[in-house]
Scaffold this motif. Structure first.
Motif, PDB file in Angstrom:
ATOM      1  N   LYS A  95       0.807  -1.227   0.000  1.00  0.00           N
ATOM      2  CA  LYS A  95       0.000   0.000   0.000  1.00  0.00           C
ATOM      3  C   LYS A  95       0.838   1.274   0.000  1.00  0.00           C
ATOM      4  CE  LYS A  95      -1.767  -1.461   3.752  1.00  0.00           C
ATOM      5  NZ  LYS A  95      -1.136  -2.798   3.635  1.00  0.00           N
ATOM      6  N   THR A  96       1.791   1.344   0.913  1.00  0.00           N
ATOM      7  CA  THR A  96       2.561   2.581   1.069  1.00  0.00           C
ATOM      8  C   THR A  96       3.370   2.875  -0.195  1.00  0.00           C
ATOM      9  OG1 THR A  96       2.671   2.114   3.430  1.00  0.00           O
ATOM     10  CG2 THR A  96       4.185   3.771   2.589  1.00  0.00           C
ATOM     11  N   THR A  97       4.036   1.846  -0.683  1.00  0.00           N
ATOM     12  CA  THR A  97       4.814   1.990  -1.915  1.00  0.00           C
ATOM     13  C   THR A  97       3.916   2.417  -3.076  1.00  0.00           C
ATOM     14  OG1 THR A  97       6.166   0.172  -1.088  1.00  0.00           O
ATOM     15  CG2 THR A  97       6.441   0.763  -3.400  1.00  0.00           C
TER      16      THR A  97
ATOM     17  N   LEU B 170      -2.056   7.113   7.383  1.00  0.00           N
ATOM     18  CA  LEU B 170      -2.958   6.913   8.521  1.00  0.00           C
ATOM     19  C   LEU B 170      -2.533   5.674   9.297  1.00  0.00           C
ATOM     20  CD1 LEU B 170      -6.421   7.465   6.773  1.00  0.00           C
ATOM     21  CD2 LEU B 170      -4.696   9.140   7.370  1.00  0.00           C
ATOM     22  N   ASP B 171      -1.306   5.240   9.055  1.00  0.00           N
ATOM     23  CA  ASP B 171      -0.829   4.008   9.695  1.00  0.00           C
ATOM     24  C   ASP B 171      -0.192   4.328  11.034  1.00  0.00           C
ATOM     25  OD1 ASP B 171       0.247   1.626  10.482  1.00  0.00           O
ATOM     26  OD2 ASP B 171       1.160   1.150   8.552  1.00  0.00           O
ATOM     27  N   VAL B 172      -0.951   4.104  12.099  1.00  0.00           N
ATOM     28  CA  VAL B 172      -0.408   4.352  13.432  1.00  0.00           C
ATOM     29  C   VAL B 172       0.004   3.039  14.086  1.00  0.00           C
ATOM     30  CG1 VAL B 172      -1.749   6.447  13.751  1.00  0.00           C
ATOM     31  CG2 VAL B 172      -2.733   4.264  14.452  1.00  0.00           C
TER      32      VAL B 172
ATOM     33  N   GLU C 223       6.968   7.516   8.737  1.00  0.00           N
ATOM     34  CA  GLU C 223       8.278   7.946   8.236  1.00  0.00           C
ATOM     35  C   GLU C 223       8.517   7.386   6.838  1.00  0.00           C
ATOM     36  OE1 GLU C 223       7.639   6.813  11.141  1.00  0.00           O
ATOM     37  OE2 GLU C 223       8.439   8.228  12.608  1.00  0.00           O
ATOM     38  N   GLN C 224       8.104   6.137   6.652  1.00  0.00           N
ATOM     39  CA  GLN C 224       8.292   5.499   5.343  1.00  0.00           C
ATOM     40  C   GLN C 224       7.631   6.339   4.251  1.00  0.00           C
ATOM     41  OE1 GLN C 224       6.487   1.613   5.100  1.00  0.00           O
ATOM     42  NE2 GLN C 224       7.242   1.219   3.035  1.00  0.00           N
ATOM     43  N   LEU C 225       6.393   6.738   4.478  1.00  0.00           N
ATOM     44  CA  LEU C 225       5.696   7.528   3.461  1.00  0.00           C
ATOM     45  C   LEU C 225       6.352   8.899   3.301  1.00  0.00           C
ATOM     46  CD1 LEU C 225       3.251   7.288   1.504  1.00  0.00           C
ATOM     47  CD2 LEU C 225       1.985   8.702   3.130  1.00  0.00           C
TER      48      LEU C 225
ATOM     49  N   LEU D  17      -4.558   8.742   0.610  1.00  0.00           N
ATOM     50  CA  LEU D  17      -4.585   8.272   1.993  1.00  0.00           C
ATOM     51  C   LEU D  17      -4.057   6.844   2.070  1.00  0.00           C
ATOM     52  CD1 LEU D  17      -8.135   9.606   2.988  1.00  0.00           C
ATOM     53  CD2 LEU D  17      -5.905  10.639   3.533  1.00  0.00           C
ATOM     54  N   ASP D  18      -2.900   6.700   2.708  1.00  0.00           N
ATOM     55  CA  ASP D  18      -2.313   5.373   2.909  1.00  0.00           C
ATOM     56  C   ASP D  18      -2.790   4.860   4.263  1.00  0.00           C
ATOM     57  OD1 ASP D  18      -0.678   3.112   2.948  1.00  0.00           O
ATOM     58  OD2 ASP D  18       1.057   4.235   3.720  1.00  0.00           O
ATOM     59  N   THR D  19      -3.372   3.703   4.294  1.00  0.00           N
ATOM     60  CA  THR D  19      -3.862   3.178   5.574  1.00  0.00           C
ATOM     61  C   THR D  19      -2.987   2.016   6.048  1.00  0.00           C
ATOM     62  OG1 THR D  19      -5.349   1.567   4.554  1.00  0.00           O
ATOM     63  CG2 THR D  19      -6.241   3.766   4.940  1.00  0.00           C
TER      64      THR D  19
HETATM   65 MG   LIG Z   1       2.239   0.668   4.724  1.00  0.00          MG
END
Ligand SMILES: [Mg+2]
Ligand SMILES: Nc1nc2c(ncn2[C@@H]2O[C@H](COP(=O)(O)OP(=O)(O)OP(=O)(O)O)[C@@H](O)[C@H]2O)c(=O)[nH]1
Ligand SMILES: Nc1nc2c(ncn2[C@@H]2O[C@H](COP(=O)(O)OP(=O)(O)OP(=O)(O)O)[C@@H](O)[C@H]2O)c(=O)[nH]1
Ligand SMILES: [Mg+2]
Lengths: 457, 305
Positions: A113-115, A137-139, A146-148, A189-191
């Motif tokens: 997802k993030t990539t 939105l990844d907590v 940080e990755q995003l 929006l990355d979840t």
């Molecule tokens: Mg991710």
């Protein structure tokens, strides 16, 4: 392990007369092979079943075209049905509505997802000239935000500043607000990754969706996914409503049956393919390429179609026979080169096989192009009959003569002789394998390391 | 929830499918061809693969064909057959403290759960009193180093890291030297995710192994391949390639808390015989559990332990 469907069907139809309509009994038997091929490709069982039923209905009674074997005809029918089911329409992203428009990425843990969020953001920014913001939105996952942020810097797309401790719904609201104020067109929006059976996390993502009102909700799934693909896609779709699917890691060697499973169960279009870890490794979906991959044979179908148009059957068969005996002289090589050229040259031939992008690079590296084919034909035609039949006699002075006659260099002649040697070695291997058929040998004629994974073997 | 309950509750969801299909077919009826076919399909739906599914069904047919059987019996018999296949590979990872340090290299395709598994292992072995160190060998992916550092903080283990973009083999070398200097018992080396069909990336991994062996010819003492339970038949290709290039010594299967059960493991056990050291059943440090053949086979068939 994965024998190509074409050769499997070949053995089903062996001994069958060529002409006439496909008989029910034969089709049924052929479908057993098709079923197995689909299952090995990880197409989910319920989808396999409904597919087989559709195709059986289509195939029984179908006329077998001239110059095509019943096996090839069935492959064509199967392939066409597969392409249709995968959805040939190429739908882009829906960005209609008052900006900022939100695009939400959801899926299982680690699916990409993030990539993919960053890849799509890059594409929208560069190709569609949109002003894009990304928000994580990844907590849950360590260092996910940080990755995003790092990826945002790489692709030069703004990311929403991180506020430690803020929860997903609030982050989504803040992102929409910031985008509105900043005049952004799109908010990605990355979840966090989540299991479809995790009720509280599914509630959370539903709440995010309600808060952000995205115009696209994309399920990001791994091309290597097995039978569970139907369950996952179905659950996400039922719980939050999807608008599209993105399939990642298509650069691997998985057959990718999950594509068909997910498409079938959600009726959502596959919008993008992830073809690598780098930010520009994103492609639009092409049903025909994925169909060929699922069937495990590249796009043999269009190869068959083209071959049927351009190649005299007898000539091909004679050649196949010679190859089987392990004989392959320079005359035969000239014929092969000519046929290759007729079929659209290397480029055209390559275009029909999966993993094209990479192969083109390799081709460029190996200096194989259509001009080379022409040059090689010229070299061969400057040889005497004796030389063509027995290349061993070609020594230094003959090489000079041939080079002069064909307007090439001795080096070129050497290269050609080396390639011939390599090809005839391969022919011997082919004949040892004992399977006949022009397509096979043609596939094997390509220089080593150039065959795509799961290609025309 | 205990891990078994967790596994079972996940499993039971996927198993409901298998179970209901088996139940609907077999409840007090003859195990005939039709029943067997549907049984085979239930196994296929659990990712056992068409070949293994056919084999298991055939062996069941041998002993019970045409007999009146109940749902429970059929499930039990299949679970037994599966457990027999898996039993030899259910082996925990043995750490040898005398190696100083025992070096474990963790490899696998992208996103399979390598880094998280390292975090979980760090927790597990620290709790056993071992001195554990971590090496942030994923020098490629964005924030991969930060991710492992957080796991280091969580588990109280020191992390050896360089900046993103650094040479992974060089980092591994550094890590072994500092693990030696610090007297660590166990060094867990993370690597970047890579697809097994990428020659250059696999060559890079091979180099990591080569460099490690320079410092200690017997290292890495274990090379773990991390498989995601959602994977289908491609797992065959993953195991084969990773094994041939970096000599994988064992497997860890992650994400078994979902509905995918990684049924391909059964075929992998037969084909490669690689030990399955542990399974991942969640995202927290405590979610690493031993792989138990019986429990796994039973839960795969929807049976209570
Ligand atoms: Mg991710
Ligand atoms: N080869 C390849 N790797 C990919 C592709 N897409 C993503 N990846 C890799 O897959 C891994 C996981 O990607 P992420 O984007 O972190 O996945 P995610 O879904 O955000 O993961 P979670 O947030 O933990 O659920 C990373 O190593 C990526 O580089 C792809 O198309 N091909
Ligand atoms: N539900 C569940 N999620 C897991 C499990 N193991 C790992 N994950 C999640 O899967 C995602 C990917 O895990 P990582 O450990 O980053 O995977 P990786 O193999 O290191 O990924 P790359 O380094 O990008 O190739 C994260 O969101 C993890 O929290 C598990 O056993 N169960
Ligand atoms: Mg990692």
């Amino acid at each position: 392990m994965f024998d190509s469907l074409t050769s499997r069907l070949g053995s089903v139809f062996e001994g069958l007369k060529r002409r006439g309509a496909l008989k029910e009994a034969d089709v049924k038997e052929a479908m057993r092979e098709v079923r197995l091929a689909l299952l090995e490709a990880d197409v989910a069982l319920p989808v396999v079943k409904s597919f087989i039923k559709t195709v059986t209905d289509k195939a029984v009674g179908a006329e077998v075209l001239k110059s095509v074997t019943p096996g090839q005809q069935v492959v064509k029918i199967v392939n066409d049905a597969l392409v249709e089911m995968l959805g040939s329409e190429n739908t882009g992203l829906n960005l209609l509505g008052e900006p900022p428009v939100a695009i939400m990425m959801v899926g299982l843990q680690g699916s990409g997802k993030t990539t993919s969020t960053a890849k799509i953001a890059k594409r929208l920014t560069e190709k569609e000239r949109k002003k894009v913001m990304m928000a994580s939105l990844d907590v849950a996952r360590p260092a996910a935000q940080e990755q995003l942020a790092v990826l945002g810097e790489q692709v030069e797309v703004k990311t929403l500043p991180i506020v430690p401790g803020q929860q997903p719904v609030d982050i989504a609201k803040r992102a929409m607000q910031a985008a509105r104020l900043g005049g952004f067109d799109v908010v990605m929006l990355d979840t966090a990754g989540r299991l479809h059976i995790d009720d509280s996390l599914m509630d959370e993502v539903a709440a995010v969706k309600a808060a952000a009102g995205p115009s696209e909700t994309i399920l990001v799934a791994d091309a290597m996914t097995g039978q569970d693909a139907v369950t996952v896609a179905d659950s996400f779709h039922k719980r939050i409503g999807l608008s599209g699917i993105m399939l990642t890691r298509i650069d691997g060697d998985a057959r990718g049956g999950a594509a068909l499973s997910m498409r079938q169960v959600t009726d959502c279009p596959i919008k993008f393919l992830g073809t690598g870890e780098k930010m520009d490794e994103l492609e639009e979906f092409h049903a025909d390429r994925i169909a060929g991959r699922i069937l495990g044979m590249g796009d043999v179908v269009s190869l068959v179609e083209k071959a049927a148009e351009t190649i005299e059957q007898e000539e091909a068969e004679a050649l196949a026979k010679k190859m089987q005996k392990g004989e392959f002289d320079l005359d035969d090589m000239a014929k092969q080169l000519k046929q290759m050229r007729k079929m659209g040259g290397m480029e055209g031939l390559m275009g029909m096989l999966p993993g094209v992008g990479k192969m083109k690079q390799q081709m460029a590296g190996a200096n194989i192009d259509d001009k080379m084919i022409l040059r090689q034909e010229a070299i061969i035609s400057s040889m005497t009959k004796k030389e063509r039949q027995n290349p061993k006699v070609i020594h230094a002075s003959r090489k000079k003569r041939i080079a002069a006659g064909s307007g090439t260099s001795v080096q070129d002649v050497n290269k050609l002789l080396k390639q011939h040697l390599m090809m005839s070695k391969m022919m011997k291997k082919v004949s040892k394998l004992g399977k006949k058929g022009f397509m096979r040998s043609l596939g094997n004629m390509m220089p080593p390391n150039m065959m795509p994974p799961g290609g025309m073997r | 929830m205990s891990w078994f309950q967790k596994l079972k509750s996940g499993l039971s969801k996927s198993s409901t499918k298998i179970v209901s299909s088996i139940s609907s077919v077999i409840t007090k009826r003859k195990l005939d061809d039709e029943a067997l076919e549907e049984l085979e399909e239930a196994l296929i739906a659990a990712d056992l693969g068409p070949v293994t599914a056919a084999k298991l069904t055939a062996s069941l047919a041998k002993s019970r064909f045409d007999k009146e059987v109940t749902d429970e019996e059929v499930r039990g018999a299949l679970a037994e057959d599966i457990a027999i296949i898996l039993d030899p590979v259910a082996k925990p990872l043995e750490i040898d403290r005398s190696k100083g340090p025992h070096v474990v290299l963790v490899v696998g395709v992208n996103g399979s759960g390598k880094t998280t598994t390292i975090g979980k292992m760090a927790q597990h072995y620290s709790a056993q009193g071992l001195k554990v160190m971590l090496a942030a060998g994923d020098t490629f992916r964005a924030a991969a180093v930060e991710q492992l550092k957080i796991w280091g903080d969580r588990t109280g283990c020191k992390v050896v890291a360089r900046e993103t973009g650094a040479d992974a083999a060089g980092l591994a070398y550094d890590a072994i030297e500092s693990a030696r200097a610090e007297g660590a018992d166990l060094l867990l080396i993370d690597t970047a995710g890579r697809l097994h069909n990428k020659k250059d990336l696999m060559a890079e991994l091979e180099k990591v192994v080569r460099v490690i062996a320079k410092l200690d010819a017997s290292a890495p003492h274990n090379t773990l391949l991390v498989l995601d339970a959602t994977v289908g038949q491609n797992a065959h290709s993953q195991v084969e390639t990773f094994q041939s290039i970096v000599n994988v010594s064992g497997l860890v299967v992650t994400k078994l808390d979902g509905t995918a059960k990684g049924g391909v493991l059964v075929a992998l056990a037969e084909k490669f015989g690689l030990p399955v050291h542990a399974i991942g059943v969640g995202e927290t440090a405590d979610d690493l559990k031993p792989f138990e053949a019986d429990a796994y086979a039973k839960s795969l068939m929807g049976l209570a332990d």
